[in-house]
Design an enzyme around this catalytic site. Structure first.
Site, PDB file in Angstrom:
ATOM      1  N   GLY A  16      -1.837  -4.240   1.191  1.00  0.00           N
ATOM      2  CA  GLY A  16      -1.891  -5.435   2.030  1.00  0.00           C
ATOM      3  C   GLY A  16      -0.887  -6.513   1.658  1.00  0.00           C
TER       4      GLY A  16
ATOM      5  CG  ASP B 265      -3.324   4.898   8.262  1.00  0.00           C
ATOM      6  OD1 ASP B 265      -2.358   5.695   8.237  1.00  0.00           O
ATOM      7  OD2 ASP B 265      -3.608   4.175   7.291  1.00  0.00           O
TER       8      ASP B 265
ATOM      9  CG  ASN C 225       1.334  -4.902   4.783  1.00  0.00           C
ATOM     10  OD1 ASN C 225       0.830  -4.079   5.541  1.00  0.00           O
ATOM     11  ND2 ASN C 225       1.287  -4.775   3.467  1.00  0.00           N
TER      12      ASN C 225
ATOM     13  CB  SER D 192      -0.944   0.004   1.201  1.00  0.00           C
ATOM     14  OG  SER D 192      -0.207  -0.057   2.414  1.00  0.00           O
TER      15      SER D 192
ATOM     16  CG  HIS E  52      -1.249   3.712   4.625  1.00  0.00           C
ATOM     17  ND1 HIS E  52      -2.057   3.152   5.595  1.00  0.00           N
ATOM     18  CD2 HIS E  52      -0.806   2.698   3.856  1.00  0.00           C
ATOM     19  CE1 HIS E  52      -2.113   1.845   5.395  1.00  0.00           C
ATOM     20  NE2 HIS E  52      -1.358   1.552   4.348  1.00  0.00           N
TER      21      HIS E  52
END
Length: 191
Positions: free
Chosen positions: A55, A165, A84, A18, A168
């Protein structure tokens, strides 16, 4: 007389998660689009292909690398995977093995590899975070490939460069990412 273009473009493949797939921001504001603009302004005959998936893990990348290499036949591949895995606490050995396989297969397909490293927040523990970060350095050394040590260099601690978040990067961070990647990528463009 018109200038003669190269018969085939040099293909640069961005292979990430991402952080490279424009998560939460417009495509044209993402670092891959900004990098494409920069390359097109300074060089001719390059095509940038973004196959990043939000992801994505190193295992997912390992599982799809053969198909991606076969489909796109890149000359250069920017591998930006591992964040991730780190956030999930995946074993360091698994992360290393998966990235090593991606690098080996890319090299066997005559693609020059640029590895992009990541760091984890300190709440994952000093031992794990240090080993995670060292994995990228070890891979770069073991496979003699260039390394961008930290994708978020220069802004990783600043919340104003991230989406709510805190994982990102926002639009403001994207030009900084290009500046971080450029010094390691540009030598590959002139080879």
């Amino acid at each position: 007389m018109m200038p003669v273009a190269k018969a085939t473009a040099t293909k640069i493949l961005v292979y990430g998660d991402s952080l490279s797939a424009n998560y939460g921001i417009p495509i044209e504001a993402g670092w891959v689009s900004l990098l494409t603009q920069r390359i097109n302004n300074q060089y001719t005959g390059y095509q940038i292909i973004n196959t990043s998936i939000s992801g994505e893990t190193t295992l997912g990348g390992r599982n799809r690398i053969d198909q991606v290499l076969s489909t796109h036949k890149p000359n250069i591949i920017i591998v930006e995977l591992g964040a991730n895995d780190g956030l999930r606490g995946t074993s360091i050995q698994s992360i290393y093995d998966n990235l090593a396989t991606i690098i080996q297969k890319s090299q066997r397909n005559n693609a020059r590899v640029l590895l992009v490293g990541m760091r984890l927040p300190p709440n994952y523990g000093a031992t794990y975070t240090a080993k995670f970060q060292d994995t990228f350095t070890k891979l770069a050394k073991d496979y003699q490939i260039p390394l961008v040590p930290f994708l978020f260099e220069g802004f990783g601690e600043r919340s104003d460069f991230f989406l709510p978040d805190r994982l990102h990067p926002n639009e403001m961070a994207q030009p900084k990412i290009v500046e971080t990647i450029w010094p390691a990528l540009e030598p590959l463009l002139t080879k």
